[in-house]
Design a protein around this motif. Structure first.
Motif, PDB file in Angstrom:
ATOM      1  N   CYS A 170       0.854  -1.185   0.000  1.00 14.22           N
ATOM      2  CA  CYS A 170       0.000   0.000   0.000  1.00 14.22           C
ATOM      3  C   CYS A 170       0.887   1.231   0.000  1.00 14.22           C
ATOM      4  CB  CYS A 170      -0.907  -0.006   1.225  1.00 14.22           C
ATOM      5  SG  CYS A 170      -1.957   1.475   1.382  1.00 14.22           S
ATOM      6  N   VAL A 171       0.582   2.200  -0.862  1.00 16.15           N
ATOM      7  CA  VAL A 171       1.331   3.458  -0.917  1.00 16.15           C
ATOM      8  C   VAL A 171       0.410   4.582  -0.449  1.00 16.15           C
ATOM      9  CG1 VAL A 171       2.535   5.118  -2.379  1.00 16.15           C
ATOM     10  CG2 VAL A 171       2.809   2.665  -2.799  1.00 16.15           C
ATOM     11  N   ILE A 172       0.781   5.189   0.671  1.00 15.21           N
ATOM     12  CA  ILE A 172       0.042   6.333   1.211  1.00 15.21           C
ATOM     13  C   ILE A 172       0.772   7.594   0.802  1.00 15.21           C
ATOM     14  CG2 ILE A 172      -0.837   7.442   3.297  1.00 15.21           C
ATOM     15  CD1 ILE A 172      -0.701   4.672   4.648  1.00 15.21           C
ATOM     16  N   ALA A 173       0.059   8.496   0.163  1.00 11.95           N
ATOM     17  CA  ALA A 173       0.674   9.716  -0.367  1.00 11.95           C
ATOM     18  C   ALA A 173       0.197  10.910   0.446  1.00 11.95           C
ATOM     19  CB  ALA A 173       0.300   9.894  -1.837  1.00 11.95           C
ATOM     20  N   ALA A 174       1.134  11.585   1.126  1.00 13.51           N
ATOM     21  CA  ALA A 174       0.798  12.764   1.917  1.00 13.51           C
ATOM     22  C   ALA A 174       1.141  14.018   1.124  1.00 13.51           C
ATOM     23  CB  ALA A 174       1.569  12.755   3.240  1.00 13.51           C
ATOM     24  N   ALA A 175       0.163  14.889   0.956  1.00 13.79           N
ATOM     25  CA  ALA A 175       0.368  16.132   0.208  1.00 13.79           C
ATOM     26  C   ALA A 175      -0.577  17.195   0.761  1.00 13.79           C
ATOM     27  CB  ALA A 175       0.123  15.910  -1.279  1.00 13.79           C
ATOM     28  N   SER A 176      -0.275  18.456   0.458  1.00 11.96           N
ATOM     29  CA  SER A 176      -0.942  19.567   1.142  1.00 11.96           C
ATOM     30  C   SER A 176      -2.225  20.052   0.495  1.00 11.96           C
ATOM     31  CB  SER A 176       0.029  20.742   1.264  1.00 11.96           C
ATOM     32  OG  SER A 176       0.457  21.167  -0.030  1.00 11.96           O
ATOM     33  N   THR A 177      -2.467  19.733  -0.771  1.00 16.97           N
ATOM     34  CA  THR A 177      -3.679  20.218  -1.447  1.00 16.97           C
ATOM     35  C   THR A 177      -4.380  19.061  -2.146  1.00 16.97           C
ATOM     36  OG1 THR A 177      -2.616  20.697  -3.585  1.00 16.97           O
ATOM     37  CG2 THR A 177      -2.503  22.422  -1.888  1.00 16.97           C
ATOM     38  N   GLN A 178      -5.669  19.280  -2.441  1.00 17.50           N
ATOM     39  CA  GLN A 178      -6.433  18.252  -3.132  1.00 17.50           C
ATOM     40  C   GLN A 178      -5.840  17.973  -4.507  1.00 17.50           C
ATOM     41  OE1 GLN A 178      -9.120  16.479  -1.746  1.00 17.50           O
ATOM     42  NE2 GLN A 178      -8.627  15.185  -3.508  1.00 17.50           N
ATOM     43  N   GLU A 179      -5.399  19.027  -5.183  1.00 13.77           N
ATOM     44  CA  GLU A 179      -4.796  18.850  -6.506  1.00 13.77           C
ATOM     45  C   GLU A 179      -3.567  17.948  -6.434  1.00 13.77           C
ATOM     46  OE1 GLU A 179      -2.821  21.548 -10.098  1.00 13.77           O
ATOM     47  OE2 GLU A 179      -3.259  22.444  -8.148  1.00 13.77           O
ATOM     48  N   LYS A 180      -2.747  18.173  -5.425  1.00  9.72           N
ATOM     49  CA  LYS A 180      -1.533  17.356  -5.286  1.00  9.72           C
ATOM     50  C   LYS A 180      -1.875  15.917  -4.915  1.00  9.72           C
ATOM     51  CE  LYS A 180       1.563  21.170  -4.073  1.00  9.72           C
ATOM     52  NZ  LYS A 180       2.487  21.734  -3.065  1.00  9.72           N
ATOM     53  N   ARG A 181      -2.883  15.750  -4.079  1.00  8.25           N
ATOM     54  CA  ARG A 181      -3.275  14.391  -3.692  1.00  8.25           C
ATOM     55  C   ARG A 181      -3.878  13.638  -4.874  1.00  8.25           C
ATOM     56  NH1 ARG A 181      -4.562  17.474   0.840  1.00  8.25           N
ATOM     57  NH2 ARG A 181      -6.786  17.645   0.348  1.00  8.25           N
ATOM     58  N   ASP A 182      -4.668  14.328  -5.676  1.00  4.73           N
ATOM     59  CA  ASP A 182      -5.214  13.697  -6.882  1.00  4.73           C
ATOM     60  C   ASP A 182      -4.094  13.305  -7.836  1.00  4.73           C
ATOM     61  OD1 ASP A 182      -7.761  14.034  -5.917  1.00  4.73           O
ATOM     62  OD2 ASP A 182      -8.199  15.824  -7.110  1.00  4.73           O
ATOM     63  N   LEU A 183      -3.088  14.151  -7.918  1.00  2.80           N
ATOM     64  CA  LEU A 183      -1.951  13.870  -8.784  1.00  2.80           C
ATOM     65  C   LEU A 183      -1.217  12.624  -8.314  1.00  2.80           C
ATOM     66  CD1 LEU A 183      -0.345  14.918 -11.213  1.00  2.80           C
ATOM     67  CD2 LEU A 183       0.908  16.410  -9.638  1.00  2.80           C
ATOM     68  N   ILE A 191      -3.718   5.566  -1.139  1.00  5.45           N
ATOM     69  CA  ILE A 191      -4.444   6.375  -0.163  1.00  5.45           C
ATOM     70  C   ILE A 191      -3.826   7.769  -0.095  1.00  5.45           C
ATOM     71  CG2 ILE A 191      -5.127   6.613   2.262  1.00  5.45           C
ATOM     72  CD1 ILE A 191      -4.827   3.555   2.495  1.00  5.45           C
ATOM     73  N   PRO A 192      -4.574   8.804  -0.449  1.00  9.86           N
ATOM     74  CA  PRO A 192      -4.066  10.174  -0.307  1.00  9.86           C
ATOM     75  C   PRO A 192      -4.397  10.712   1.090  1.00  9.86           C
ATOM     76  CG  PRO A 192      -6.110  10.207  -1.529  1.00  9.86           C
ATOM     77  CD  PRO A 192      -5.850   8.764  -1.180  1.00  9.86           C
ATOM     78  N   ILE A 193      -3.460  11.459   1.670  1.00 11.20           N
ATOM     79  CA  ILE A 193      -3.633  12.019   3.005  1.00 11.20           C
ATOM     80  C   ILE A 193      -3.246  13.502   2.978  1.00 11.20           C
ATOM     81  CG2 ILE A 193      -2.705  12.023   5.368  1.00 11.20           C
ATOM     82  CD1 ILE A 193      -4.474   9.679   5.017  1.00 11.20           C
ATOM     83  N   ASP A 194      -4.032  14.329   3.649  1.00  9.91           N
ATOM     84  CA  ASP A 194      -3.744  15.759   3.763  1.00  9.91           C
ATOM     85  C   ASP A 194      -2.868  15.990   4.994  1.00  9.91           C
ATOM     86  OD1 ASP A 194      -3.672  18.493   4.006  1.00  9.91           O
ATOM     87  OD2 ASP A 194      -5.839  18.760   4.237  1.00  9.91           O
ATOM     88  N   TYR A 195      -1.584  16.243   4.786  1.00 11.70           N
ATOM     89  CA  TYR A 195      -0.711  16.380   5.951  1.00 11.70           C
ATOM     90  C   TYR A 195      -0.779  17.770   6.590  1.00 11.70           C
ATOM     91  CZ  TYR A 195       3.138  18.405   3.054  1.00 11.70           C
ATOM     92  OH  TYR A 195       3.924  19.185   2.239  1.00 11.70           O
ATOM     93  N   THR A 196      -1.657  18.641   6.099  1.00 10.70           N
ATOM     94  CA  THR A 196      -1.883  19.914   6.791  1.00 10.70           C
ATOM     95  C   THR A 196      -2.974  19.779   7.852  1.00 10.70           C
ATOM     96  OG1 THR A 196      -3.559  20.740   5.241  1.00 10.70           O
ATOM     97  CG2 THR A 196      -1.251  21.154   4.694  1.00 10.70           C
ATOM     98  N   ALA A 197      -3.713  18.683   7.835  1.00  8.72           N
ATOM     99  CA  ALA A 197      -4.746  18.439   8.842  1.00  8.72           C
ATOM    100  C   ALA A 197      -4.092  18.090  10.181  1.00  8.72           C
ATOM    101  CB  ALA A 197      -5.669  17.308   8.398  1.00  8.72           C
ATOM    102  N   SER A 198      -4.670  18.567  11.255  1.00  9.78           N
ATOM    103  CA  SER A 198      -4.050  18.375  12.571  1.00  9.78           C
ATOM    104  C   SER A 198      -3.959  16.908  12.976  1.00  9.78           C
ATOM    105  CB  SER A 198      -4.820  19.162  13.635  1.00  9.78           C
ATOM    106  OG  SER A 198      -6.176  18.729  13.695  1.00  9.78           O
ATOM    107  N   ASP A 199      -4.880  16.092  12.521  1.00 10.00           N
ATOM    108  CA  ASP A 199      -4.918  14.686  12.921  1.00 10.00           C
ATOM    109  C   ASP A 199      -4.474  13.740  11.811  1.00 10.00           C
ATOM    110  OD1 ASP A 199      -7.042  15.193  11.262  1.00 10.00           O
ATOM    111  OD2 ASP A 199      -8.432  13.865  12.330  1.00 10.00           O
TER     112      ASP A 199
END
Length: 326
Positions: A170-183, A191-199
């Motif tokens: 499994c590759v989890i991709a952490a990025a700061s924007t929806q555009e980057k996560r979609d990319l 699995i895309p993850i928003d690493y700007t979220a506190s949790d």
């Protein structure tokens, strides 16, 4: 010729365009007309004197160059005028000098480019491509859950693809924007993850059944490293390559030991030899030219807008590789 010089540390505005004599190739050297010069985050840090190494000033940045051979020094028989080549300045004892219209380098150090590989893609595959390739070799992801931070960046975007191809579970991709996560997802991330979220570290654990990631490839540093530790599975490994931005303390390390976790440093240059440098670059160039490896290009800036390129990287407004076009 035009070049971009750093004479004092500070913000992007300290980068100045200067006129200097074009180099003349010495015996055994070639003169390369620069068609693309890579811009890197470590140069942004270096410009502010926040990198692990403080450079001597004045200096001309530019650790990776792609271009065309325009002149030959004496006793050069291995390269012809007009050849399309890559010049890994960072690995051939030069270190910098690529923010310029021309460079003169040892003919044996250049790597030929496939005809259908752009100069911009070649620049993107030098430091970032070799980094991603050696990360996969140093900490193989096969059958493991891996977390890639800054997954839409130059290293991260390549690492997502190489980890997938190397058999990651499994590759989890952490990025700061929806555009980057979609990319990142389009490149193969599961699995895309928003690493700007506190949790966000908790979301990584939730996505892995409460376990966490077996390997975290961490090239951002600072607070993100500590959060990555929270997302790491017992017996997991953080591979850390953000030189000068390490922010874990003794208590963090003690906690890792109690969970049988490990911290592995990553520095590219000690892993490179003259032989594997050229063969690895040739492999990456061919993979990209054939379409098996997608290179993400960011914005290309004219040479005299180097300050704008630095500002864009510094403000985290970029995806993929940023290059200067002389």
């Amino acid at each position: 010729m035009k070049a971009v010089q750093l004479s004092r540390f500070g913000g992007p505005d300290v980068l100045e365009i200067i006129e200097v004599p074009a180099p003349v190739p010495a015996p055994g050297e070639v003169l390369v007309r620069v068609r693309a010069s890579g811009v890197n985050f470590f140069e942004v840090l270096m410009r502010r004197d926040r990198y692990a190494v403080t450079p001597d000033l004045p200096m001309i940045f530019g650790a990776e160059v792609a271009g065309v051979v325009e002149a030959l020094g004496a006793d050069v028989g291995s390269v012809e005028i007009g050849a399309r080549v890559a010049v890994p300045m960072f690995a051939i004892g030069r270190g910098s000098g690529g923010y310029a219209e021309y460079v003169a380098v040892d003919a044996a150090s250049v790597v030929r480019l496939p005809d259908n590989l752009s100069f911009e893609d070649a620049a993107a595959l030098m430091i970032q491509g070799l980094t991603a390739l050696h990360l996969i070799r140093q900490s193989p992801p096969k059958d493991k859950t891996v977390l890639v931070n800054a997954a839409a960046g130059g290293v991260g975007s390549l690492l997502v693809q190489l980890a997938t191809r190397a058999g990651a579970k499994c590759v989890i991709a952490a990025a700061s924007t929806q555009e980057k996560r979609d990319l990142a997802r389009s490149l193969g991330a599961d699995i895309p993850i928003d690493y700007t979220a506190s949790d966000w570290a908790g979301r990584v654990r939730d996505a892995t059944g409460g376990i966490g990631a077996d390997i975290v490839y961490e090239f951002v540093g600072g607070a993100l490293t500590r959060a990555s530790l929270e997302a790491l599975a017992p017996c997991g490994e953080i591979v850390f390559g953000a030189l000068g931005r390490f922010d874990l303390d003794a208590a963090d390390l003690e906690g890792m030991f109690n969970k049988n976790q490990s911290l592995r440093g990553f520095a590219l240059l000690p892993l490179l030899t003259p032989a594997n440098l050229k063969s690895d670059l040739a492999e990456l160039f061919e993979e990209a030219a054939s379409g098996r490896l997608k290179v993400l290009q960011g914005v290309s800036y004219p040479l005299d807008q180097a300050a704008e390129a630095h500002k864009a990287i510094e403000e985290r407004r970029t995806t993929g590789k940023v290059v200067l076009i002389p």
